[in-house]
Scaffold this motif. Structure first.
Motif, PDB file in Angstrom:
ATOM      1  N   ASP A 111       0.840  -1.194   0.000  1.00  0.00           N
ATOM      2  CA  ASP A 111       0.000   0.000   0.000  1.00  0.00           C
ATOM      3  C   ASP A 111       0.883   1.255   0.000  1.00  0.00           C
ATOM      4  OD1 ASP A 111      -2.136   1.723   0.153  1.00  0.00           O
ATOM      5  OD2 ASP A 111      -2.737   1.181   2.194  1.00  0.00           O
ATOM      6  N   GLY A 112       1.896   1.243   0.862  1.00  0.00           N
ATOM      7  CA  GLY A 112       2.828   2.371   0.923  1.00  0.00           C
ATOM      8  C   GLY A 112       3.547   2.576  -0.408  1.00  0.00           C
ATOM      9  N   LEU A 113       3.966   1.490  -1.025  1.00  0.00           N
ATOM     10  CA  LEU A 113       4.654   1.588  -2.316  1.00  0.00           C
ATOM     11  C   LEU A 113       3.730   2.159  -3.392  1.00  0.00           C
ATOM     12  CD1 LEU A 113       6.476  -1.877  -2.259  1.00  0.00           C
ATOM     13  CD2 LEU A 113       7.628   0.345  -2.448  1.00  0.00           C
ATOM     14  N   MET A 114       2.485   1.698  -3.378  1.00  0.00           N
ATOM     15  CA  MET A 114       1.540   2.177  -4.396  1.00  0.00           C
ATOM     16  C   MET A 114       1.241   3.665  -4.203  1.00  0.00           C
ATOM     17  SD  MET A 114      -0.948  -1.185  -4.738  1.00  0.00           S
ATOM     18  CE  MET A 114      -1.999  -0.552  -6.069  1.00  0.00           C
ATOM     19  N   ARG A 115       1.189   4.076  -2.955  1.00  0.00           N
ATOM     20  CA  ARG A 115       0.953   5.500  -2.668  1.00  0.00           C
ATOM     21  C   ARG A 115       2.158   6.333  -3.134  1.00  0.00           C
ATOM     22  NH1 ARG A 115       1.236   5.568   3.017  1.00  0.00           N
ATOM     23  NH2 ARG A 115       3.435   5.833   2.499  1.00  0.00           N
ATOM     24  N   LYS A 145      -9.028   1.489  -3.265  1.00  0.00           N
ATOM     25  CA  LYS A 145      -8.268   2.743  -3.164  1.00  0.00           C
ATOM     26  C   LYS A 145      -7.642   3.232  -4.470  1.00  0.00           C
ATOM     27  CE  LYS A 145      -5.523   3.466   0.352  1.00  0.00           C
ATOM     28  NZ  LYS A 145      -4.514   3.320   1.429  1.00  0.00           N
ATOM     29  N   TYR A 146      -7.295   2.280  -5.366  1.00  0.00           N
ATOM     30  CA  TYR A 146      -6.548   2.682  -6.573  1.00  0.00           C
ATOM     31  C   TYR A 146      -7.261   2.150  -7.815  1.00  0.00           C
ATOM     32  CZ  TYR A 146      -2.903   3.057  -2.948  1.00  0.00           C
ATOM     33  OH  TYR A 146      -2.190   3.356  -1.816  1.00  0.00           O
ATOM     34  N   PRO A 147      -8.458   2.621  -8.084  1.00  0.00           N
ATOM     35  CA  PRO A 147      -9.305   1.990  -9.113  1.00  0.00           C
ATOM     36  C   PRO A 147      -8.717   2.028 -10.521  1.00  0.00           C
ATOM     37  CG  PRO A 147     -10.260   4.073  -8.398  1.00  0.00           C
ATOM     38  CD  PRO A 147      -9.138   3.783  -7.455  1.00  0.00           C
ATOM     39  N   ARG A 148      -7.773   2.933 -10.783  1.00  0.00           N
ATOM     40  CA  ARG A 148      -7.251   2.997 -12.150  1.00  0.00           C
ATOM     41  C   ARG A 148      -6.028   2.110 -12.374  1.00  0.00           C
ATOM     42  NH1 ARG A 148      -7.835   9.355 -13.470  1.00  0.00           N
ATOM     43  NH2 ARG A 148      -7.141   9.441 -11.308  1.00  0.00           N
ATOM     44  N   VAL A 149      -5.570   1.474 -11.310  1.00  0.00           N
ATOM     45  CA  VAL A 149      -4.390   0.601 -11.432  1.00  0.00           C
ATOM     46  C   VAL A 149      -4.833  -0.784 -11.912  1.00  0.00           C
ATOM     47  CG1 VAL A 149      -2.508  -0.487 -10.145  1.00  0.00           C
ATOM     48  CG2 VAL A 149      -3.209   1.870  -9.609  1.00  0.00           C
ATOM     49  N   ARG A 150      -4.001  -1.418 -12.717  1.00  0.00           N
ATOM     50  CA  ARG A 150      -4.225  -2.826 -13.082  1.00  0.00           C
ATOM     51  C   ARG A 150      -3.160  -3.666 -12.392  1.00  0.00           C
ATOM     52  NH1 ARG A 150      -3.506  -3.935 -18.508  1.00  0.00           N
ATOM     53  NH2 ARG A 150      -2.068  -2.166 -18.638  1.00  0.00           N
ATOM     54  N   GLY A 151      -3.544  -4.876 -11.960  1.00  0.00           N
ATOM     55  CA  GLY A 151      -2.562  -5.653 -11.188  1.00  0.00           C
ATOM     56  C   GLY A 151      -2.765  -7.143 -11.287  1.00  0.00           C
ATOM     57  N   GLY A 152      -1.714  -7.868 -10.885  1.00  0.00           N
ATOM     58  CA  GLY A 152      -1.775  -9.328 -10.901  1.00  0.00           C
ATOM     59  C   GLY A 152      -0.546  -9.952 -10.272  1.00  0.00           C
ATOM     60  N   PHE A 153      -0.477 -11.261 -10.362  1.00  0.00           N
ATOM     61  CA  PHE A 153       0.571 -12.005  -9.654  1.00  0.00           C
ATOM     62  C   PHE A 153       1.187 -13.057 -10.571  1.00  0.00           C
ATOM     63  CE2 PHE A 153       2.599 -14.743  -6.640  1.00  0.00           C
ATOM     64  CZ  PHE A 153       2.896 -13.945  -5.533  1.00  0.00           C
ATOM     65  N   ILE A 154       2.499 -13.215 -10.450  1.00  0.00           N
ATOM     66  CA  ILE A 154       3.222 -14.240 -11.213  1.00  0.00           C
ATOM     67  C   ILE A 154       4.019 -15.115 -10.260  1.00  0.00           C
ATOM     68  CG2 ILE A 154       5.070 -14.638 -12.900  1.00  0.00           C
ATOM     69  CD1 ILE A 154       4.247 -12.073 -14.307  1.00  0.00           C
ATOM     70  N   VAL A 164       4.787   5.385  -5.289  1.00  0.00           N
ATOM     71  CA  VAL A 164       5.228   5.204  -6.673  1.00  0.00           C
ATOM     72  C   VAL A 164       4.151   5.634  -7.670  1.00  0.00           C
ATOM     73  CG1 VAL A 164       5.899   3.455  -8.384  1.00  0.00           C
ATOM     74  CG2 VAL A 164       6.842   3.362  -6.044  1.00  0.00           C
ATOM     75  N   GLN A 165       2.893   5.521  -7.281  1.00  0.00           N
ATOM     76  CA  GLN A 165       1.772   5.844  -8.168  1.00  0.00           C
ATOM     77  C   GLN A 165       1.851   5.070  -9.498  1.00  0.00           C
ATOM     78  OE1 GLN A 165      -0.905   8.088  -7.675  1.00  0.00           O
ATOM     79  NE2 GLN A 165      -0.292   8.109  -5.523  1.00  0.00           N
TER      80      GLN A 165
END
Lengths: 219, 219, 219, 219
Positions: free
Chosen positions: D58-62, D161-170, D64-65
């Protein structure tokens, strides 16, 4: 006439490696209840101990005077009945045997040949077991623990003392109750194993010349 | 003095079984760029063909006059570098070789012994490859296809024509690009395979008496 | 009093993917011969077809009025009984179903939640099956074919139409006769599978609050 | 114009489960040396600890944006790069995390949905990685340990909190040096893993609408 009936000796090991049972022994015991027309099947237990197992087998062969010997052992991790093709002249133990022996790269028989072939019709046995609805295949290695040791010892006894006997080795999977503690490992029920052994015994007795069907491995 | 340098012959197979590449050959080629102090390493390609592979190897051994021969083959499905312990005298092919031969249960050398041991320090080689950070183990079977065939042929050539040569066989995994089409199969990069082979060559040359560490299989 | 006995519906699929039998159906049929004190067990067959399977299940639930529903399917390649934890809202078929449908990344229920949890005591069921000597574990994925589809459909029916019903899904291995043609794949006898299902049914009825024991996967 | 470049955050875990390294972290570090035209790639380490990992993310996303977030974790035992499809709302730990927490069947987010889908183009990513010669597939489960936990946490942060971000896991395999101590387990070189991640990052940025190709599992 009793004297002409074919006599088959089938052996199973006592439990090892911390297992409470040995499926080989359990399945071999189940053979006792089956009727084998035209043949006599004697079952026996051998210790999971280097050299002692061969000595016990020698005594059994002297007393029972079998025509065919099939030794049976557990191959934890294998999913099907595997009929072994070849025994190699080396002991290389990852765990101690039931007497605490843990040889590394020692010959089983000093000056013995590097390997002995099974003298049973391994392809025909695999085919017959599969025809009975139980998965089976030829194996190119019996490992380097007491199973391979006894298999090599058996073939060496045949080569040196009992030339008219035919013999070989069959590996069987874990029982289901064992895999409760071996997550993800395949298993086979004692009944199916016993059924496979019954078919294997009959085929070993009936087929003298093995059939020519593929059973190899790329690697 | 050039004349006393140890000469090593390393062979790889051409592709087979529908594969566009053979990782053995790719990795063996990568050895060419490496410098081996105190030894000369010659690499060569052999055909994935029963008997022809042995004939080609015989010609190479006559021409190159190596002190050590290491044949390398692909073992699709294995996850690590496997140093083979023993070659057995049988061909039993599940697929045709590159000339269309598909023998079933035929001896490689009529009247040859059932098996030959590798004469390389297999335990020391495994230990050294692992120390280099690459997974490795001893294998108790090289299969019954052309890999085992060439391994047996090599040891038979040594036994009958080149008694001062030491030799053995190493199996290697698929390359990553092969497993794109073999879902779920393990692979190893050509660079890591080449690094393992480099370590294996050095160890084969340096270690005359193998170390006594376990490398067996229960079954 | 009959009316208060717990009613359990157990379903199995018809064969698919070229298999002549479906072990799920065979094992479910074996349940019919068993006596379940204090409960009534109804078994039924559902088609291995997207959506039609859910429609058939809906009809069965309406007619049978069960308290507990357990759907059973085959998971070829798994070695043990796996009790499924979660169903996800997607169809992604690697092979066609029995009507030729092969959806890719389609939702099972438009606007349905991404996933439903099993409402059966999955940890207690695994523990009880293992206590009966049969290997079992929790599974974190029921795949993306008709098994997951029906599991999701079941939980959606419960969520939307049958709120008092509890339900879940169990995957079972191949039968031995199937693995004759699937070399190297694990199997389990129909008798052991039926025994596991019997234990699962009893536990699903008896245990309302699941036990807190680990059953997860690292990955 | 700098401001319009796509920003990608890629995270790796610190080592856990007694491993000296975490291949995820090693591979993520290798991304730093690569040049990504038209995008900025930021790499970061997250702790293998329940909840703390999400807080750090969460801190990183805040700070780094990012536009795209890809979390990377180790899946010991898998042979290929696996792009995860779905995260489920449960922690069920077979081993303690790096702070000693070992939750059993606890929700990650109280009142959170049962599951979240990856919002990355998982099929296109798998296809692109395979086209680069590295084996890859879609995975239907990220397990129930910290990897699934962080994946679920990421998608929950995006949802809330970050609706415009796309994300996933590898998930990625063991490194070869790890499998020296995990006999028989598959591995992949750090270079190949980094190459796969590079391709995955580019594809995640470039492809907004995933392709419709199969990537499911029967079970």
């Amino acid at each position: 006439m009793e004297g002409t009936r074919c006599k088959v000796l089938v052996t199973g090991f006592d439990p090892f490696g911390g297992e409470p049972v040995n499926p080989a022994l359990e399945a071999v015991k189940l053979l006792r209840g089956k009727s084998f027309e035209g043949m006599e099947v004697v079952t026996a237990e051998v210790p999971t101990v280097f050299h002692k197992s061969i000595a016990v087998l020698d005594g059994l062969m002297r007393d029972v005077q079998p025509d065919v010997v099939i030794c049976v052992g557990q191959a934890g991790g294998r999913a099907d009945i595997t009929v072994e093709r070849v025994a190699i002249n080396v002991d290389d133990a990852r765990i101690p045997d039931n007497d605490g022996n843990q040889p590394v790269d020692e010959p089983i028989v000093a000056d013995g040949p590097a390997a002995y072939w099974s003298s049973l019709p391994i392809k025909a046995m695999v085919q017959a077991i599969r025809a009975a609805g139980i998965p089976a295949s030829v194996s190119q290695t019996a490992g380097t623990f007491v199973c391979n040791h006894l298999f090599y010892g058996l073939m060496n006894l045949i080569a040196t003392k009992y030339p008219r006997v035919r013999g070989g080795f069959i590996h069987i999977p874990f029982l289901p109750e064992q895999t409760v503690r071996h997550a993800g490992q395949p298993s086979m029920s004692a009944m199916d194993i016993a059924k496979a052994l019954e078919v294997a015994v009959r085929t070993a007795v009936d087929v003298r010349q093995d059939i020519a069907v593929g059973g190899g491995q790329i690697s």
